[in-house]
Design a protein around this motif. Structure first.
Motif, PDB file in Angstrom:
ATOM      1  N   ARG A 146      -3.396  -3.279 -13.694  1.00 56.25           N
ATOM      2  CA  ARG A 146      -2.785  -4.434 -14.377  1.00 56.25           C
ATOM      3  C   ARG A 146      -1.417  -4.760 -13.785  1.00 56.25           C
ATOM      4  NH1 ARG A 146      -4.410  -1.065 -18.870  1.00 56.25           N
ATOM      5  NH2 ARG A 146      -6.471  -1.731 -19.662  1.00 56.25           N
ATOM      6  N   GLN A 147      -0.633  -3.728 -13.492  1.00 60.09           N
ATOM      7  CA  GLN A 147       0.697  -3.960 -12.933  1.00 60.09           C
ATOM      8  C   GLN A 147       0.616  -4.561 -11.534  1.00 60.09           C
ATOM      9  OE1 GLN A 147       3.678  -3.624 -14.452  1.00 60.09           O
ATOM     10  NE2 GLN A 147       2.672  -2.995 -16.348  1.00 60.09           N
ATOM     11  N   CYS A 148      -0.326  -4.093 -10.732  1.00 61.79           N
ATOM     12  CA  CYS A 148      -0.504  -4.675  -9.401  1.00 61.79           C
ATOM     13  C   CYS A 148      -0.972  -6.124  -9.493  1.00 61.79           C
ATOM     14  CB  CYS A 148      -1.484  -3.841  -8.586  1.00 61.79           C
ATOM     15  SG  CYS A 148      -0.815  -2.258  -8.016  1.00 61.79           S
ATOM     16  N   ASN A 149      -1.858  -6.416 -10.435  1.00 58.90           N
ATOM     17  CA  ASN A 149      -2.274  -7.800 -10.649  1.00 58.90           C
ATOM     18  C   ASN A 149      -1.082  -8.669 -11.036  1.00 58.90           C
ATOM     19  OD1 ASN A 149      -5.642  -7.362 -12.097  1.00 58.90           O
ATOM     20  ND2 ASN A 149      -4.917  -7.212 -10.010  1.00 58.90           N
ATOM     21  N   ARG A 150      -0.198  -8.130 -11.882  1.00 54.64           N
ATOM     22  CA  ARG A 150       0.978  -8.890 -12.314  1.00 54.64           C
ATOM     23  C   ARG A 150       1.889  -9.214 -11.132  1.00 54.64           C
ATOM     24  NH1 ARG A 150       6.140  -7.431 -13.430  1.00 54.64           N
ATOM     25  NH2 ARG A 150       5.656  -5.194 -13.267  1.00 54.64           N
ATOM     26  N   LEU A 151       2.090  -8.230 -10.267  1.00 51.52           N
ATOM     27  CA  LEU A 151       2.992  -8.409  -9.126  1.00 51.52           C
ATOM     28  C   LEU A 151       2.306  -9.061  -7.932  1.00 51.52           C
ATOM     29  CD1 LEU A 151       4.778  -4.935  -9.269  1.00 51.52           C
ATOM     30  CD2 LEU A 151       5.838  -7.163  -9.719  1.00 51.52           C
ATOM     31  N   LYS A 152       0.981  -9.257  -8.014  1.00 50.58           N
ATOM     32  CA  LYS A 152       0.183  -9.803  -6.906  1.00 50.58           C
ATOM     33  C   LYS A 152       0.190  -8.844  -5.714  1.00 50.58           C
ATOM     34  CE  LYS A 152      -0.322 -13.303  -9.574  1.00 50.58           C
ATOM     35  NZ  LYS A 152      -1.493 -13.294 -10.496  1.00 50.58           N
ATOM     36  N   ILE A 153       0.147  -7.541  -5.993  1.00 53.62           N
ATOM     37  CA  ILE A 153      -0.037  -6.530  -4.964  1.00 53.62           C
ATOM     38  C   ILE A 153      -1.535  -6.350  -4.752  1.00 53.62           C
ATOM     39  CG2 ILE A 153       0.218  -4.072  -4.405  1.00 53.62           C
ATOM     40  CD1 ILE A 153       2.820  -4.104  -6.040  1.00 53.62           C
ATOM     41  N   LEU A 181      -5.747 -12.387   1.699  1.00 50.25           N
ATOM     42  CA  LEU A 181      -4.362 -12.135   1.318  1.00 50.25           C
ATOM     43  C   LEU A 181      -3.726 -13.365   0.688  1.00 50.25           C
ATOM     44  CD1 LEU A 181      -3.155  -9.927   4.297  1.00 50.25           C
ATOM     45  CD2 LEU A 181      -3.429  -9.232   1.912  1.00 50.25           C
ATOM     46  N   ARG A 182      -4.028 -14.533   1.227  1.00 49.08           N
ATOM     47  CA  ARG A 182      -3.505 -15.758   0.604  1.00 49.08           C
ATOM     48  C   ARG A 182      -4.041 -15.910  -0.817  1.00 49.08           C
ATOM     49  NH1 ARG A 182      -0.737 -20.002   2.368  1.00 49.08           N
ATOM     50  NH2 ARG A 182      -0.815 -19.267   4.534  1.00 49.08           N
ATOM     51  N   LYS A 183      -5.314 -15.600  -1.005  1.00 54.47           N
ATOM     52  CA  LYS A 183      -5.904 -15.716  -2.338  1.00 54.47           C
ATOM     53  C   LYS A 183      -5.319 -14.688  -3.298  1.00 54.47           C
ATOM     54  CE  LYS A 183     -10.231 -16.149  -4.845  1.00 54.47           C
ATOM     55  NZ  LYS A 183     -11.700 -16.304  -4.763  1.00 54.47           N
ATOM     56  N   THR A 184      -5.008 -13.486  -2.800  1.00 56.50           N
ATOM     57  CA  THR A 184      -4.466 -12.424  -3.639  1.00 56.50           C
ATOM     58  C   THR A 184      -2.999 -12.651  -3.961  1.00 56.50           C
ATOM     59  OG1 THR A 184      -6.009 -10.843  -2.639  1.00 56.50           O
ATOM     60  CG2 THR A 184      -4.097  -9.931  -3.790  1.00 56.50           C
ATOM     61  N   TRP A 185      -2.220 -12.997  -2.951  1.00 58.40           N
ATOM     62  CA  TRP A 185      -0.781 -13.152  -3.138  1.00 58.40           C
ATOM     63  C   TRP A 185      -0.395 -14.491  -3.754  1.00 58.40           C
ATOM     64  CZ3 TRP A 185       0.877 -11.378   2.458  1.00 58.40           C
ATOM     65  CH2 TRP A 185       0.674  -9.992   2.585  1.00 58.40           C
ATOM     66  N   LEU A 243       9.451  -0.409  -4.939  1.00 64.72           N
ATOM     67  CA  LEU A 243       8.699  -0.525  -3.684  1.00 64.72           C
ATOM     68  C   LEU A 243       8.280  -1.969  -3.429  1.00 64.72           C
ATOM     69  CD1 LEU A 243       6.504   2.698  -3.821  1.00 64.72           C
ATOM     70  CD2 LEU A 243       8.508   2.283  -2.394  1.00 64.72           C
ATOM     71  N   TYR A 244       7.956  -2.704  -4.480  1.00 65.35           N
ATOM     72  CA  TYR A 244       7.645  -4.123  -4.306  1.00 65.35           C
ATOM     73  C   TYR A 244       8.865  -4.864  -3.733  1.00 65.35           C
ATOM     74  CZ  TYR A 244       6.390  -8.948  -5.307  1.00 65.35           C
ATOM     75  OH  TYR A 244       6.123 -10.288  -5.181  1.00 65.35           O
ATOM     76  N   ALA A 245      10.035  -4.562  -4.278  1.00 66.39           N
ATOM     77  CA  ALA A 245      11.259  -5.193  -3.777  1.00 66.39           C
ATOM     78  C   ALA A 245      11.520  -4.809  -2.322  1.00 66.39           C
ATOM     79  CB  ALA A 245      12.447  -4.795  -4.645  1.00 66.39           C
TER      80      ALA A 245
END
Length: 353
Positions: free
Chosen positions: A195-202, A347-351, A150-152
């Motif tokens: 943790r996975q969302c943090n890794r992917l910057k979701i 969003l800029r800070k998160t992504w 889904l990220y892709a």
């Protein structure tokens, strides 16, 4: 662009894709206009709607929440929540909704944005800027393979739950009056999802999480805490709304709150009735800004997923809100922050930390 449609609004939440995927409206309706629902491109332009989070949401396949809107017109209510949705059932719906979003993109009227630069460029163009958001993580498997897929496909925002339980955690019921302290927090799988969302910057959305789940996410995440469509509990004591303690935690994380237009979460009496003054929305905005700061508040309308104030009605009614904000004393700099700049900041800070 006149003052009625400026500043453009970037919106924290809508459920438009479900209507499109279910065939309630067509892509042609979205482009050329329809009397159904609360969003189409013609009304969006009339309202000064420049884009937002487009939710992938899975309807329940088991009984529960029957006559929920009707129950929420009562003075007190506790709407039963449906049970778990299977991964197989959820994936079918989510794939259909992503296909619907891609079909909108092919019209040239919308663009799915996956970076902060692309989002801001698209927002200020003739196209609607869309962020793909998953509301409830039923479509994510315990091994997180589908999260990668889904990220892709463009997913950049996720809420672990939509009120009903998932394998990742528990949401708040539609209950009034109530706090959000309604059950257990994140499961071990839910903590790993953070943790996975943090890794992917979701981006992680806490809007439907219960209080313990909120606390668990806050303790784990290394990103801003964001509630895409939630309101102030001190004004409307609904289980879906945020307490001042939660707002303080969002402020500490340099996060964000999007004001939900759903009247049950706005009105002090918790009733899902459109007959309410815009002044109540301004009371929520004032309180949210007092608690989290004027750089951390925006809008999360819940268009196509909620009954909104009658004076607004649909996306074409957004100029009413701008006029009331100006009358209330908000200057143009503050309007611009609330309408879109604050969303771009978080969003800029998160992504791109």
């Amino acid at each position: 662009m006149n003052s009625d449609t400026a500043p453009l609004i970037f919106d924290g939440h809508n459920d438009f894709l479900l209507h499109l995927a279910r065939g309630k409206i067509t892509v042609e309706d979205a482009v050329y206009g329809t009397k159904s629902g609360q969003i189409d491109f013609l009304r969006a332009r009339k309202g000064g709607f420049g884009g937002g989070f487009f939710a992938l949401w899975v309807p329940s396949t088991t009984k529960g929440q029957a006559n929920g809107d009707e129950a929420m017109t009562n003075a007190r209510y506790d709407v039963p929540l449906p049970g778990l949705v299977s991964w197989e059932d959820a994936m079918k719906v989510v794939v259909d909704e992503i296909a619907a979003l891609r079909a909108l993109e092919r019209t040239g009227k919308l663009k799915i944005c996956t970076t902060a630069d692309d989002l801001e460029t698209t927002f200020h163009s003739e196209k609607t800027a869309a962020v793909m958001h998953l509301e409830g993580a039923e479509a994510i498997d315990p091994d997180f393979s589908t999260l990668e897929v889904l990220y892709a496909a463009g997913l950049r925002s996720l809420g672990p739950v939509w009120s009903r339980p998932t394998i990742f955690g528990h949401g708040v019921p539609f209950r009034f009056p109530s706090t959000g302290d309604t059950g257990p927090g994140l499961t071990e799988a839910g903590k790993e999802l953070v943790r996975q969302c943090n890794r992917l910057k979701i981006m992680l959305d806490v809007s439907h999480l219960n209080e313990k789940g909120f606390n668990d996410l806050a303790a784990l995440t290394d990103a801003p805490i964001v509630a895409t469509h939630s309101n102030a509990h001190v004004i409307s004591p609904h289980a879906r709304n945020l307490t001042d303690r939660q707002l303080a935690m969002i402020a500490e994380s340099d996060g964000m709150v999007g004001l939900n237009f759903a009247t049950a979460f706005l009105r002090p009496d918790g009733r899902m009735s459109p007959d309410m003054p815009i002044e109540i929305m301004l009371r929520h905005l004032d309180h949210l800004m007092e608690k989290v700061g004027e750089d951390r508040v925006g809008f999360g309308s819940d268009f196509d997923g909620a009954i909104v104030p009658q004076a607004i009605g649909d996306v074409a009614g957004l100029p009413v809100l701008r006029r009331e904000m100006r009358t209330h004393g908000y200057d143009e700099a503050l309007l611009t922050k609330l309408c879109h700049q604050n969303w771009f900041r978080v969003l800029r800070k998160t992504w791109n930390p």
